[in-house]
Each structure stands twice: as structure tokens, then as C-alpha cells.
Design an enzyme around this catalytic site. Structure first.
Site, mmCIF file in Angstrom:
data_model
loop_
_atom_site.group_PDB
_atom_site.id
_atom_site.type_symbol
_atom_site.label_atom_id
_atom_site.label_comp_id
_atom_site.label_asym_id
_atom_site.label_seq_id
_atom_site.Cartn_x
_atom_site.Cartn_y
_atom_site.Cartn_z
ATOM 1 N N LYS A 67 0.846 -1.198 0.000
ATOM 2 C CA LYS A 67 0.000 0.000 0.000
ATOM 3 C C LYS A 67 0.881 1.248 0.000
ATOM 4 O O LYS A 67 1.839 1.335 0.771
ATOM 5 C CB LYS A 67 -0.875 -0.045 1.257
ATOM 6 N N SER A 142 -9.089 1.795 2.951
ATOM 7 C CA SER A 142 -8.166 2.548 2.130
ATOM 8 C C SER A 142 -7.132 1.666 1.417
ATOM 9 O O SER A 142 -6.430 2.154 0.523
ATOM 10 C CB SER A 142 -7.427 3.576 3.004
ATOM 11 N N SER A 166 -10.004 -0.831 6.721
ATOM 12 C CA SER A 166 -9.235 -0.567 5.493
ATOM 13 C C SER A 166 -8.525 -1.779 4.912
ATOM 14 O O SER A 166 -8.065 -1.731 3.779
ATOM 15 C CB SER A 166 -8.214 0.543 5.745
#
Length: 468
Positions: A67, A142, A166
């Protein structure tokens, strides 16, 4: 049977083939990855023929993605914030460093929502990421780029983080596995924004992958010495687990009702557990879960034990510059002049409203603490709760703004500090992934991981999104 170079080349080719449609990998390091793969092949050719290499490098030659909110040396680290667009990481986040030391080979970094605080992965730096099962659908947030890249078979394993779901929402929407570990088990340092104050006990870094069996080896590496707090070497007897199931949160006014297909998928899991394992799955109705969104919001903005205030989201949006004025940003957004996304501006406005009711917030924090005690007492050393991951399957792009609080189904477990594994359960009538959350008491991650492995065999786990 195949060389590491061949494996990395295959994944690089796959990313090049489908990423133009997905926009999941926002910056690659293919040349470096291929160079590292050749070094692995050389090491294997020259190395000892025993198990010592496997012990030293448990993930030797495994392609991974990370990420973008995590530092990966030489890669951007913006978290989708326009005024960080020139930030390049000069070091590795702790978990990234541990995975690299275990032999994993990073292919690149993946998209997230602006400042990792929204459940659609879209920002003004990289644009929007699309769902491999339907490009008109969201990937969640996210860690949405990770969910998309794994589902599309562009990576083997991935690094995500989770303060409100997330890891688990992207895992659910993209039909892969994700694990939010027990709070404090895996270090969060090296990501932006990192948690401060009370939020350090809510933010969790964890593994995401296509196959349930990969969660545990990843978690061992990511947790490092703290892995000793878990019972990962203990053999789990599924017949001895006390299973509980809850169909919905009790009807919160803030949250959509749970889709029939998601309820049906969970019911099939209950029937399978009872039929095949001979266990009784007890239905529970925990009244306080109805206030999940309010509890999460109040606990996120509460002071820590030292009396330190939670960091304001508007300060983070300014990133060491002037704090952002959400109302002014909204005016700019309406005329196309804001460098921020609408969800980020809306969150800034919500934060201001939350501060107007300190008395109500204190009551909600107290309700959250009592809910934690209730759930820990219910689950005990051998309990697993089945709970929906979200009220709907992957929504269409932009629609989360009309249902902003639906993430409460995952968020509540962050403030309660419980380990949760997100487990896929095949595809629904629209060809979109279904799934279930598996929840246990703190430090009982081994139970949810074992149940995930079992359900993968029973329900098929990850399903290829097929031809694009």
C-alpha cells in the site's frame, strides 16, 4: 519447477496487461524486482540443499505489493495527498523491511484513499482504482489498490493497514483474504499518516492475500518477536470452537440494511458448520452494536490515557502546513478548485461537528468499553463470531458518498481491539464477491485463521475475475 525470475516476470507481465484497466499499481519497481529475482535464483543454485534457506528466508522470491501509504525505499509515499506528490521514501516501513528480509520481492506500491480515511480508493494524485469483477465498482478503502491487485492475480501477497476496515472492506469487495490482527501486534511505523494518541491502539497493519494459508506465514514475519504473544503453533480443533453468529447490527439509522445475498451466504456458512462439524452456532443479538458508528467516531476523537488530544484530520490534510478549513475547501470543490476529495472535506466537517458534544462523546466511549468487555466475555478463549463485513456488495463508484457510514460494520472491531479475518464466500448473482468477518477475542488470531482455511476449502475461496 520454475525459477524466481520466471515467477516475477509472469507477475510483471500480468500487471502490465491489466493495470491500465484497474489503476491499482501506482508506481512499479519492475527492473529492481527482476534483478532481485535473479539474485534469488543465484542463491538457490549455490546455496545448501537443506532447509536452512527456508528457515532464514520463509518468503524467498515471493512477489509482493505494498500500500502506497507505507514507506518502500525509492517509491512515492503520498497517501493520495496532492501537497505530498513529490515525497519519495528514503527507507522502508518496519513491516516492509521484515518482509524484504524474509526474501519477499516488492513489485510496486498500490493506490489508497486520500489520507487513508475513506472507503473508495480515489485521490487527486493517482485517480481512481477499479474493481476487477466490475470496473464500474469500487475496490474499497483505504487498502483498495491492494485488494484490486491481489484479486486480479497481479501479486501473491500484500501489505495493508486498517483503522476502520481498510484491510477488510477491500478484501471483501475484491473477494480475497485479509486479516486485522490483535491490536499492537504488528508495528505501524513507517506509514503516513501514522496514528497518534488514542488512535495508536486502533490502527492495525496486516496481511492480504488470495489464499488463506498465506495469512499465517505473512503474519509471523510482520509481527516479528511479538508473534510469541499468539498461539499460532497450537493445533486448532474446529469442533471445539464455540461459534456465534449475528446477522446485522440491530438496525442502526446511519447504516443501510444488510443485502439478502450477504445474509444468505452467512446462513450457508452456519448450516455448513452445523452439518459438517456437528457444532451448534449460537445466534446472538448484541444491542450496543447498533451504535457502532457513533462508538467508533467518539473513540477515535477521544483523549488518550495521558490526556493527549486526537490529531485533527484537518491538520493532516495540511501536512505540516496551514490546517485546512473544510467549509472553504467545500466552496472551492464546488467550483473545481480544491486539491482534496469530497469525502476528505466531508470528514473534516464531521470532525468539527463531533467536537460540539463532549458529554455525548464521553457516554459513547463508555459504551464502547462496556461493549468490548461484553464481547471478550462472550468469545472467551475458544469463541468465533460470524458477522457481515459490510451491508452491501461492492458499490458503484461515487455511491459511498450517499452511504458514508456503512463502514461501521468493520470499524467497530478496530476500537474494540479484536482480531478479525475477512473470508471470501464465492460470487453473488451480479458476479461480485460475497464474504464474512470472523472475529475472536484478543490474541486468538489462530482461531479466525483456522476457520478461514476451513471455509476456503468448503466455499472455494478466491474466484478468478476471469477475462477482462
Amino acid at each position: 519447477q520454475v525459477t524466481c525470475t520466471e515467477v516475477v516476470e509472469a507477475y510483471v507481465e500480468r500487471i502490465r496487461e491489466v493495470n491500465p484497466l484497474l489503476n491499482a499499481v501506482v508506481k512499479d519497481r519492475f527492473e529492481e524486482a527482476l534483478q532481485e529475482a535473479r539474485q534469488v535464483d543465484k542463491l538457490l543454485a549455490e546455496g545448501p540443499g537443506d532447509d536452512s534457506l527456508e528457515e532464514k528466508f520463509p518468503l524467498l522470491g515471493v512477489p509482493i505489493t505494498v500500500k502506497e501509504a507505507f514507506s518502500l525505499h525509492g517509491m512515492p509515499n503520498t497517501s493520495g495527498l496532492v501537497n505530498r506528490r513529490n515525497v519519495i521514501a528514503t527507507s522502508d516501513a518496519t513491516v516492509v523491511s521484515r518482509l524484504k528480509q524474509a526474501g519477499a520481492i516488492p513489485l510496486g506500491v498500490t493506490n489508497c484513499s486520500e489520507l487513508c480515511m475513506w472507503y473508495e480508493s480515489s485521490n487527486r494524485v493517482y485517480g481512481r482504482t477499479n474493481n476487477p469483477y466490475d470496473l464500474q465498482r469500487i475496490v474499497g478503502g483505504s487498502s483498495g489498490g491492494e485488494g484490486s491487485v491481489l484479486a486480479a492475480a497481479c501479486s501473491v501477497i500484500g501489505v495493508g493497514s486498517d483503522i476502520g476496515g481498510s484491510i477488510r472492506m477491500p478484501a471483501f469487495f475484491n473477494g480475497v483474504f485479509g486479516h486485522k490482527p490483535t491490536t499492537g501486534l504488528v508495528p505501524n511505523d513507517g506509514q503516513f499518516p501514522n496514528a497518534q494518541g488514542v488512535r495508536t491502539t486502533f490502527l492495525c497493519t496486516g496481511p492480504m492475500c488470495r489464499y488463506a494459508e498465506d495469512l499465517e506465514p505473512m503474519l509471523r514475519v510482520m509481527a516479528g518477536p511479538a508473534v510469541s504473544k499468539l498461539k499460532l503453533d497450537e493445533k486448532v480443533s474446529l469442533e471445539k470452537i464455540k461459534f456465534y453468529c449475528m446477522d446485522h447490527d440491530g438496525g442502526s439509522v446511519f447504516v443501510s440494511p444488510v443485502d439478502k445475498e450477504i445474509l444468505e451466504a452467512q446462513r450457508k456458512v452456519v448450516e455448513h458448520l452445523e452439518g459438517e462439524l456437528g457444532v451448534q452456532v449460537r445466534r446472538v443479538a448484541i444491542h450496543k452494536m447498533k451504535y457502532s458508528f457513533q462508538i467508533w467516531s467518539a473513540m477515535m476523537s477521544s483523549k488518550d490515557s495521558d490526556g493527549q488530544e486526537a490529531q485533527l484530520f484537518t491538520d493532516l490534510l495540511g501536512d505540516h502546513g496551514k490546517p485546512v478549513w473544510p467549509l472553504w475547501e467545500l466552496m472551492k470543490w464546488l467550483v473545481g478548485m480544491s486539491s482534496h476529495t469530497l469525502p476528505a472535506i466531508a470528514l473534516g466537517l464531521t470532525e468539527k461537528v463531533m467536537k460540539l458534544n463532549p458529554g455525548g462523546n464521553a457516554k459513547l466511549v463508555s459504551m464502547g468499553e462496556s461493549l468490548r468487555e461484553e464481547l471478550e466475555a462472550l468469545l472467551g478463549p475458544d469463541g468465533v463470531l460470524l458477522y457481515p463485513p459490510h451491508p452491501t456488495v461492492a458499490p458503484r463508484h461515487h455511491s459511498p458518498i450517499c452511504r458514508p457510514f456503512n463502514f461501521a460494520y468493520t470499524a467497530i472491531f478496530n476500537v474494540l481491539g479484536l482480531p478479525v479475518t475477512q473470508c471470501p464466500l464465492g460470487l453473488g448473482s451480479e458476479g461480485l464477491p460475497l464474504g464474512v468477518q470472523l472475529v475472536a477475542a484478543p490474541y486468538n488470531d489462530h482461531l479466525t485463521l483456522a476457520v478461514a482455511r476451513y471455509l476456503e476449502k468448503a466455499f472455494g475461496g478466491w474466484v478468478s475475475p476471469g477475462k477482462f
